[in-house]
Design an enzyme around this catalytic site. Sequence first.
Site, PDB file in Angstrom:
ATOM      1  CB  CYS A  35      -0.929   0.023   1.199  1.00 53.39           C
ATOM      2  SG  CYS A  35      -2.299  -1.111   1.043  1.00 53.39           S
ATOM      3  CB  CYS A 105      -0.019  10.443   6.790  1.00 49.35           C
ATOM      4  SG  CYS A 105       0.653  10.149   5.152  1.00 49.35           S
TER       5      CYS A 105
END
Lengths: 280, 395
Positions: A35, A105
Amino acid sequence: MWEYTDKVREHFINPKNVGEIADANAVGEVGSLACGDALKLFLKVDENDRIVDAKFQTFGCASAIASSSALTEMIKGKTVDEALAVSNQDIAEFLGGLPKEKMHCSVMGKEALEAAVANLRGQPVAPHQEGEVVCECFGVTDETIRRAIAENNLSSVEEITDYTKAGGGCGKCLDKLADLLAEAKGQKKVLKPLEIVKPAGLTNLQRMKLVSKIIDEEISPSLQQDGGNIELVDVEGKRVLVQLRGACSSCKSSQLTLKQFVEKRLRDAVEPDLIVEEVR
Amino acid sequence: MAAVYMDNNATTKVDPAVLDEMLPYFSELYGNPSSMHTFGGQVGRKISEARERVAAAFGCTPGEVLFNACGTEGDNTAIRSALASQPEKRHLITTRVEHPAVLNVVKHLEKKGGYEATYLGVDVEGRLDLDELRDAIRPDTALVSVMFANNETGVVFPIQEVAEIAKERGVLVHTDAVQVLGKVPFDLKTLPVDFLAVSGHKVHAPKGVGALFVRKGTQFRPFMMGGHQEHGRRAGTENTTGIIGLGKACEIAMGNIGHENSVVRAMRDRLEKGLLAAVPDARVNGTTESRLPNTTNISFQYVEGEAILLMMDAFGICASSGSACTSGSLEPSHVLRALGVPFTYAHGSIRFSLSRFNTEADVDLVLNELPKIISRLREISPFKRTEGEAPACTC
């Protein structure tokens, strides 16, 4: 190049709390090499449920490393419940903001924390990992998406991608993301009318096919959104015989639905002199 | 701190000699080349000189050179013209590793224009399979568009063979040659393509100027319509200074092909070998057999490309990455994926592209700093190879 804040740059160049905790009693792991980002969070929690140490290992971009560093700084010294109250927005704000495309994130940090706490409490899986996988490319579930929408007040499919990565690969799940967004906002999915090319002077077969197509692909899905449905029984010349189902069958306005919606649409799309009749 | 610039496949520094040639045409020689007075005429003559210089670099006649804004415009013009001039043909062939200037227009034509496209694959080293091309050509194929060299890996395609295969079947050929000018010699007298696009800023001319070769006799449909500039084939007042710069840059580039293939190539090779020797679990993407002399694309397992780039930036080292995070996309480069580069490597890919303005000291700096950067990022990463263990799964 991304416009990163000085604090993001500082936490990227000189990340705090990098490494493993040998005697950690909680480890949370999210993401993968495939990913493009992954975070392994180690927590040392004392008998009072207080996080006395937190360290991380991150594979990812500057935002991912900075978000991990920020998270560990934010939760050290907090009780587990206090730490769980830290949101991904809090992580981003701690860093002075992240580019919108990098918000995933901060979400990764939040998810790693929850995974670590689940591990601490002997729970097999963190809540966000439950649900049906919607984005095959990045393995994102519908539950993760619903949660990201609710917690971050997301209002577009692009934002869902920014926060969860869902839809950022092949793009096949974009329609599903739009549905989840509409569902979360309590909106009906906007169904576009089918574009029909009518042959001039329809034969019986052509008429039946067109009526059936419009009912199956446009009218029925639309009624389903209100808990109802419709079924085509027969087409006799210009008479279209249907049965209403579900909520529509007991609705006081069902005749209005039949004439003002079903018949009107079929007249527009197929032939102007069609008559829709309900059979019971 | 002076920047060590190794991102020349993205753009190049304008050569001082190119700039000198352009400067008077920003100030005292500002006439419109279309004007019928001396003031414009002297500029028009300079544009003719530039056209001759570009034609000399291409090996074609000046009349076959069309000035435009960039490689993207050249690619779009060629593709759209080839299709518009053969309305009965609805199929085109390209590759999976083209620049977006080709790939996106082809995808658009498929979606909105009713065309069908075949995308040729590449092998693990980034090479084309010419038999796949032979099989893909159909009676209704209007165009074969294959890049001359790949911008990310530097792999040079056998464009001579590609063009010959297509021409045998009467199919028009376009090539995006943006990366090869000044690096790989070619001569349009013997290379049977119909369209060839280049861009000024990849060859030490300024940004905003390009050139498209259109072989004499090839039916042409203009992309830009308006005035009679470029013989009605590309309307719009000429980017005079840019064109003059491109002409000079082409002249210099032709004189430097030897240097590119000796000095620049040697610097690139030293950089590549040094990095592979210093950093475990690193690999070069694309064949090393047929490659631009200035380019190397290296992947470092267990670390992510944007993080590498930003840490290099702290030392003034400029390169680029095929990593997803650099671009805002979430998937790594379509080129690296087409090569089948495993995700574990693709996310950590860095492209170094050198030029004649690089020095051995630049290479030394990268060799000194980059292994430390990779090592530092691997310390942060949860993925690493322990001693004696095989590298992580590369599937």
